[in-house]
Enzyme design. Sequence first.
Site, PDB file in Angstrom:
ATOM      1  N   ASP A  10       0.654  -0.892  -0.425  1.00  0.00           N
ATOM      2  CA  ASP A  10      -0.070  -0.146  -0.320  1.00  0.00           C
ATOM      3  C   ASP A  10       0.796   1.191  -0.240  1.00  0.00           C
ATOM      4  O   ASP A  10       2.199   1.032   0.340  1.00  0.00           O
ATOM      5  CB  ASP A  10      -0.603   0.507   1.503  1.00  0.00           C
ATOM      6  N   SER A  11      -0.268   2.063  -0.351  1.00  0.00           N
ATOM      7  CA  SER A  11       1.105   3.468   0.257  1.00  0.00           C
ATOM      8  C   SER A  11       1.700   3.767   1.475  1.00  0.00           C
ATOM      9  O   SER A  11       2.224   4.391   1.165  1.00  0.00           O
ATOM     10  CB  SER A  11       0.235   4.482  -0.684  1.00  0.00           C
ATOM     11  N   CYS A  73      -4.345  -1.911  -1.465  1.00  0.00           N
ATOM     12  CA  CYS A  73      -4.327  -0.031  -2.298  1.00  0.00           C
ATOM     13  C   CYS A  73      -5.857  -0.150  -2.451  1.00  0.00           C
ATOM     14  O   CYS A  73      -5.378  -0.802  -3.932  1.00  0.00           O
ATOM     15  CB  CYS A  73      -2.934   0.300  -2.683  1.00  0.00           C
ATOM     16  N   GLU A 152      -2.211   9.077   8.322  1.00  0.00           N
ATOM     17  CA  GLU A 152      -0.779   8.821   8.777  1.00  0.00           C
ATOM     18  C   GLU A 152      -0.199   9.490   9.661  1.00  0.00           C
ATOM     19  O   GLU A 152       0.853   9.386  10.105  1.00  0.00           O
ATOM     20  CB  GLU A 152      -0.207   9.159   7.065  1.00  0.00           C
ATOM     21  N   CYS A 186     -10.882   2.990   0.348  1.00  0.00           N
ATOM     22  CA  CYS A 186      -9.742   3.374   1.014  1.00  0.00           C
ATOM     23  C   CYS A 186      -9.174   2.112   2.042  1.00  0.00           C
ATOM     24  O   CYS A 186      -9.985   2.344   3.386  1.00  0.00           O
ATOM     25  CB  CYS A 186      -9.039   4.787   0.775  1.00  0.00           C
ATOM     26  N   HIS A 188      -6.680   2.643   3.955  1.00  0.00           N
ATOM     27  CA  HIS A 188      -6.671   3.541   5.339  1.00  0.00           C
ATOM     28  C   HIS A 188      -7.919   3.657   6.210  1.00  0.00           C
ATOM     29  O   HIS A 188      -7.694   3.815   7.135  1.00  0.00           O
ATOM     30  CB  HIS A 188      -6.404   4.858   4.631  1.00  0.00           C
TER      31      HIS A 188
HETATM   32  N1  DGL Z   1      -4.641   3.497   1.143  1.00  0.00           N
HETATM   33  C1  DGL Z   1      -5.132   3.543  -0.201  1.00  0.00           C
HETATM   34  C2  DGL Z   1      -5.777   3.050  -0.788  1.00  0.00           C
HETATM   35  O1  DGL Z   1      -6.333   2.566  -0.389  1.00  0.00           O
HETATM   36  C3  DGL Z   1      -3.953   4.738  -1.125  1.00  0.00           C
HETATM   37  C4  DGL Z   1      -4.480   5.831  -0.555  1.00  0.00           C
HETATM   38  C5  DGL Z   1      -3.348   6.774  -0.510  1.00  0.00           C
HETATM   39  O2  DGL Z   1      -2.889   6.908  -0.310  1.00  0.00           O
HETATM   40  O3  DGL Z   1      -3.478   8.607  -0.997  1.00  0.00           O
HETATM   41  O4  DGL Z   1      -6.366   3.890  -2.122  1.00  0.00           O
END
Ligand code: DGL
Length: 271
Positions: A10-11, A73, A152, A186, A188
């Site tokens: 993931d990011s 992600c 984050e 997402c 996150h």
């Molecule tokens: N967690 C990721 C997603 O599911 C990336 C979110 C991001 O870095 O903007 O989209």
Amino acid sequence: MDNRPIGVFDSGLGGLTAVRALRQLLPHENLIYFGDTARVPYGGRSRETLLRYARQDIRFLRTHDLKAVLIACGTVSTTSLTTLQSENDLPVVGVVQPTCRRAVSATRNGKVGLIATLASVRSGAYEAQIAELDRGVQVISRPCPLFVPLVENGRIHPGDVVIETVAREYLAPLQDAGVDTLILGCTHYPLLERVIGSIMGPEVTLVSAGEESARELQHLLNTRDLQTGNTLPGRAEYCVSDRVEDFERIASLFLQEDLHHEARRIDIEQY
Ligand code: DGL
């Protein structure tokens, strides 16, 4: 049977929502996690940049001998999944299909909310998948670009006035639309499950992209006979592309495990 590890990326911290589910569903599997913390957030970036980043992420993960890759992600899954699948000679699982399947089976009034990054909402991938599963389901989408930086930065707790104010504003149109199911599209966002859940209320079902993708991977391992034969608890290795300390702190909180001094920093631009 296959004892090789699974690669997950993931990011940043978001993919840990898939890791947490994998730990419960597949406790004997070994995992290698990569969080691209030097380049987070991914959500506002172009398709070209996202594909370049995702290719590097997978190239790094594949320096290990993996049996499968989980794209934990939403942003990469909605924009680059089929390209990444065609470029890799191992199973590559994304979040969109399993998450939509769960949402379609959960809704009772046919109104599903979707919150995700800008790139994911722009892609229309969730809407297209839901339409394929059930044309009668209406999807009301809303990008939430401030959520990822707040997560984050550890602003995930109910009572935190910043995250609560932002969440209330983002979620108001979905409440007004009367959705009974909300896709956290997402990975996150499930870290904000308690904040989002308390705003939406108990009658709205929250569907976590991280959790559903973990279930999908479990199904894939079972059907292709790729489960590990290990009987000891699986190990997880955590790698990030920037400072390890912040990642370790929030990851420890979220996974309820002490990950201090566990993460390793790598230079993703080398891949
Ligand atoms: N967690 C990721 C997603 O599911 C990336 C979110 C991001 O870095 O903007 O989209």
